[in-house]
Design a protein around this motif. Structure first.
Motif, mmCIF file in Angstrom:
data_model
loop_
_atom_site.group_PDB
_atom_site.id
_atom_site.type_symbol
_atom_site.label_atom_id
_atom_site.label_comp_id
_atom_site.label_asym_id
_atom_site.label_seq_id
_atom_site.Cartn_x
_atom_site.Cartn_y
_atom_site.Cartn_z
ATOM 1 N N ALA A 193 0.828 -1.212 0.000
ATOM 2 C CA ALA A 193 0.000 0.000 0.000
ATOM 3 C C ALA A 193 0.858 1.256 0.000
ATOM 4 O O ALA A 193 0.636 2.169 -0.804
ATOM 5 C CB ALA A 193 -0.927 -0.007 1.221
ATOM 6 N N ALA A 194 1.834 1.310 0.873
ATOM 7 C CA ALA A 194 2.687 2.503 0.953
ATOM 8 C C ALA A 194 3.523 2.660 -0.315
ATOM 9 O O ALA A 194 3.635 3.768 -0.862
ATOM 10 C CB ALA A 194 3.582 2.422 2.181
ATOM 11 N N ALA A 195 4.108 1.560 -0.794
ATOM 12 C CA ALA A 195 4.969 1.640 -1.978
ATOM 13 C C ALA A 195 4.189 2.072 -3.212
ATOM 14 O O ALA A 195 4.652 2.926 -3.990
ATOM 15 C CB ALA A 195 5.655 0.300 -2.220
ATOM 16 N N VAL A 196 3.007 1.532 -3.407
ATOM 17 C CA VAL A 196 2.199 1.892 -4.578
ATOM 18 C C VAL A 196 1.648 3.315 -4.436
ATOM 19 O O VAL A 196 1.595 4.059 -5.420
ATOM 20 C CB VAL A 196 1.081 0.852 -4.804
ATOM 21 C CG1 VAL A 196 0.074 1.328 -5.836
ATOM 22 C CG2 VAL A 196 1.687 -0.475 -5.233
ATOM 23 N N ALA A 197 1.280 3.713 -3.224
ATOM 24 C CA ALA A 197 0.825 5.093 -3.013
ATOM 25 C C ALA A 197 1.923 6.073 -3.392
ATOM 26 O O ALA A 197 1.680 7.064 -4.094
ATOM 27 C CB ALA A 197 0.413 5.289 -1.551
ATOM 28 N N ILE A 198 3.132 5.791 -2.961
ATOM 29 C CA ILE A 198 4.270 6.643 -3.294
ATOM 30 C C ILE A 198 4.484 6.670 -4.808
ATOM 31 O O ILE A 198 4.639 7.732 -5.409
ATOM 32 C CB ILE A 198 5.533 6.168 -2.554
ATOM 33 C CG1 ILE A 198 5.417 6.495 -1.062
ATOM 34 C CG2 ILE A 198 6.795 6.768 -3.155
ATOM 35 C CD1 ILE A 198 6.476 5.846 -0.188
ATOM 36 N N ALA A 199 4.477 5.494 -5.420
ATOM 37 C CA ALA A 199 4.756 5.410 -6.856
ATOM 38 C C ALA A 199 3.734 6.185 -7.685
ATOM 39 O O ALA A 199 4.107 6.957 -8.577
ATOM 40 C CB ALA A 199 4.789 3.949 -7.289
ATOM 41 N N PHE A 200 2.454 6.009 -7.402
ATOM 42 C CA PHE A 200 1.444 6.707 -8.201
ATOM 43 C C PHE A 200 1.414 8.205 -7.900
ATOM 44 O O PHE A 200 1.112 9.003 -8.788
ATOM 45 C CB PHE A 200 0.067 6.074 -8.037
ATOM 46 C CG PHE A 200 -0.137 4.894 -8.943
ATOM 47 C CD1 PHE A 200 -0.337 5.075 -10.303
ATOM 48 C CD2 PHE A 200 -0.104 3.602 -8.445
ATOM 49 C CE1 PHE A 200 -0.509 3.996 -11.155
ATOM 50 C CE2 PHE A 200 -0.273 2.515 -9.285
ATOM 51 C CZ PHE A 200 -0.476 2.705 -10.638
ATOM 52 N N ALA A 201 1.739 8.593 -6.688
ATOM 53 C CA ALA A 201 1.820 10.020 -6.380
ATOM 54 C C ALA A 201 2.968 10.659 -7.157
ATOM 55 O O ALA A 201 2.818 11.746 -7.722
ATOM 56 C CB ALA A 201 1.999 10.225 -4.877
ATOM 57 N N GLY A 217 8.239 0.410 -10.665
ATOM 58 C CA GLY A 217 9.061 -0.798 -10.752
ATOM 59 C C GLY A 217 9.554 -1.236 -9.379
ATOM 60 O O GLY A 217 9.493 -2.420 -9.025
ATOM 61 N N ALA A 218 10.014 -0.276 -8.589
ATOM 62 C CA ALA A 218 10.477 -0.598 -7.231
ATOM 63 C C ALA A 218 9.322 -1.067 -6.354
ATOM 64 O O ALA A 218 9.474 -2.013 -5.567
ATOM 65 C CB ALA A 218 11.155 0.616 -6.615
ATOM 66 N N ALA A 219 8.153 -0.444 -6.501
ATOM 67 C CA ALA A 219 6.983 -0.854 -5.717
ATOM 68 C C ALA A 219 6.574 -2.286 -6.061
ATOM 69 O O ALA A 219 6.197 -3.070 -5.177
ATOM 70 C CB ALA A 219 5.813 0.102 -5.963
ATOM 71 N N THR A 220 6.667 -2.640 -7.325
ATOM 72 C CA THR A 220 6.353 -4.012 -7.743
ATOM 73 C C THR A 220 7.312 -5.004 -7.097
ATOM 74 O O THR A 220 6.889 -6.050 -6.594
ATOM 75 C CB THR A 220 6.417 -4.120 -9.279
ATOM 76 O OG1 THR A 220 5.483 -3.199 -9.848
ATOM 77 C CG2 THR A 220 6.102 -5.523 -9.756
ATOM 78 N N LEU A 221 8.597 -4.661 -7.086
ATOM 79 C CA LEU A 221 9.579 -5.538 -6.442
ATOM 80 C C LEU A 221 9.322 -5.667 -4.943
ATOM 81 O O LEU A 221 9.448 -6.759 -4.376
ATOM 82 C CB LEU A 221 11.001 -5.025 -6.686
ATOM 83 C CG LEU A 221 11.514 -5.147 -8.111
ATOM 84 C CD1 LEU A 221 12.892 -4.495 -8.232
ATOM 85 C CD2 LEU A 221 11.561 -6.602 -8.551
ATOM 86 N N ILE A 222 8.943 -4.584 -4.308
ATOM 87 C CA ILE A 222 8.636 -4.633 -2.874
ATOM 88 C C ILE A 222 7.437 -5.548 -2.629
ATOM 89 O O ILE A 222 7.464 -6.394 -1.737
ATOM 90 C CB ILE A 222 8.387 -3.216 -2.311
ATOM 91 C CG1 ILE A 222 9.713 -2.444 -2.250
ATOM 92 C CG2 ILE A 222 7.740 -3.271 -0.931
ATOM 93 C CD1 ILE A 222 9.564 -0.962 -1.941
ATOM 94 N N GLY A 223 6.386 -5.398 -3.423
ATOM 95 C CA GLY A 223 5.201 -6.244 -3.263
ATOM 96 C C GLY A 223 5.506 -7.714 -3.498
ATOM 97 O O GLY A 223 5.106 -8.581 -2.716
ATOM 98 N N LEU A 224 6.248 -8.007 -4.563
ATOM 99 C CA LEU A 224 6.603 -9.403 -4.848
ATOM 100 C C LEU A 224 7.503 -9.981 -3.768
ATOM 101 O O LEU A 224 7.397 -11.170 -3.428
ATOM 102 C CB LEU A 224 7.281 -9.506 -6.213
ATOM 103 C CG LEU A 224 6.383 -9.243 -7.423
ATOM 104 C CD1 LEU A 224 7.203 -9.222 -8.711
ATOM 105 C CD2 LEU A 224 5.265 -10.274 -7.501
ATOM 106 N N SER A 225 8.377 -9.151 -3.208
ATOM 107 C CA SER A 225 9.267 -9.655 -2.156
ATOM 108 C C SER A 225 8.484 -10.058 -0.915
ATOM 109 O O SER A 225 8.869 -10.993 -0.216
ATOM 110 C CB SER A 225 10.333 -8.610 -1.796
ATOM 111 O OG SER A 225 9.796 -7.555 -1.024
ATOM 112 N N ARG A 226 7.372 -9.387 -0.644
ATOM 113 C CA ARG A 226 6.552 -9.741 0.527
ATOM 114 C C ARG A 226 5.927 -11.130 0.356
ATOM 115 O O ARG A 226 5.784 -11.871 1.322
ATOM 116 C CB ARG A 226 5.467 -8.692 0.763
ATOM 117 C CG ARG A 226 5.982 -7.291 0.991
ATOM 118 C CD ARG A 226 6.948 -7.207 2.140
ATOM 119 N NE ARG A 226 6.268 -7.433 3.407
ATOM 120 C CZ ARG A 226 6.883 -7.609 4.557
ATOM 121 N NH1 ARG A 226 8.195 -7.599 4.621
ATOM 122 N NH2 ARG A 226 6.195 -7.804 5.652
ATOM 123 N N ILE A 227 5.577 -11.469 -0.873
ATOM 124 C CA ILE A 227 5.055 -12.814 -1.147
ATOM 125 C C ILE A 227 6.192 -13.825 -1.062
ATOM 126 O O ILE A 227 6.059 -14.881 -0.441
ATOM 127 C CB ILE A 227 4.391 -12.869 -2.545
ATOM 128 C CG1 ILE A 227 3.222 -11.895 -2.615
ATOM 129 C CG2 ILE A 227 3.926 -14.294 -2.868
ATOM 130 C CD1 ILE A 227 2.715 -11.633 -4.020
#
Length: 196
Positions: free
Chosen positions: A101-109, A123-133
């Motif tokens: 949520a935070a990473a994607v909010a930052i990216a789209f802002a 791109g970084a937000a996607t990597l952060i999300g995938l890393s959590r999985i």
């Protein structure tokens, strides 16, 4: 995805290092956008930085409300024999993912102010999300829900909140611009800094 990473040592180490470093570096990059704005110049990067930080805070607050409505246990709690935990365990709910949520909010802002920088942040937000999985901390639906919350927060801040944000940035700039002006002058003497 978690089992694929956990059973391959050559992949596990880079993923855990990336996951550990990504969030602090992402936060520094977000705050660093403010420093890209030339003092007393175009406030685009300041607006990007401020909107990203406010959108992330809004997304995290929304996540807390959602988590109180639906207390979904983490994958390692629900499926201990199937999940390889590659990060420190936590007891807070899995749904939705705060990191996503935070990473994607930052990216789209950021994307609302700069296409190039926004795509890099996405791109970084996607990597952060995938890393959590991959770390076994979230289900894919947790990350997707977090991303949707983050997108909604960014959209709200960059549209409805934009007039308020412009005033806030102007106010904070009165403090930071006089402090950053000598730093910019010193950097211009050392390096030829292109105009942004």
């Amino acid at each position: 995805m978690n089992a694929a990473v956990a059973t391959r040592d050559w992949l596990e180490d880079p993923v855990t290092v990336l996951a550990d470093a990504a969030v602090p570096l992402y936060a520094l990059a977000t705050a660093g956008l403010w420093l890209l704005a030339r003092p007393y110049g175009n406030p685009r990067w300041k607006l990007a930085s401020a909107s990203a930080l406010i959108a992330a805070a809004l997304a995290l607050a929304a996540n807390q409300a959602i988590a109180h409505l639906w207390m979904r246990p983490r994958p390692f709690s629900e499926h201990p024999s199937l999940t390889h935990v590659l990060a420190a365990r936590t007891t807070d709910p899995s749904f939705p993912s705060d990191h996503a949520a935070a990473a994607v909010a930052i990216a789209f802002a950021v994307l609302a102010f700069s296409r190039r920088a926004g795509i890099a942040f996405l791109g970084a937000a996607t990597l952060i999300g995938l890393s959590r999985i991959a770390l076994g901390m979230h289900y894919p639906s947790d990350v997707l829900a977090g991303a949707l919350v983050g997108f909604a927060a960014a959209a709200l801040v960059t549209t409805v909140g934009r007039p308020w944000l412009v005033r806030l940035v102007a106010l904070v700039s009165r403090v930071t611009d006089p402090l950053l002006r000598p730093v910019w002058a010193w950097c211009r003497r050392l390096l030829p800094i292109p105009r942004l």
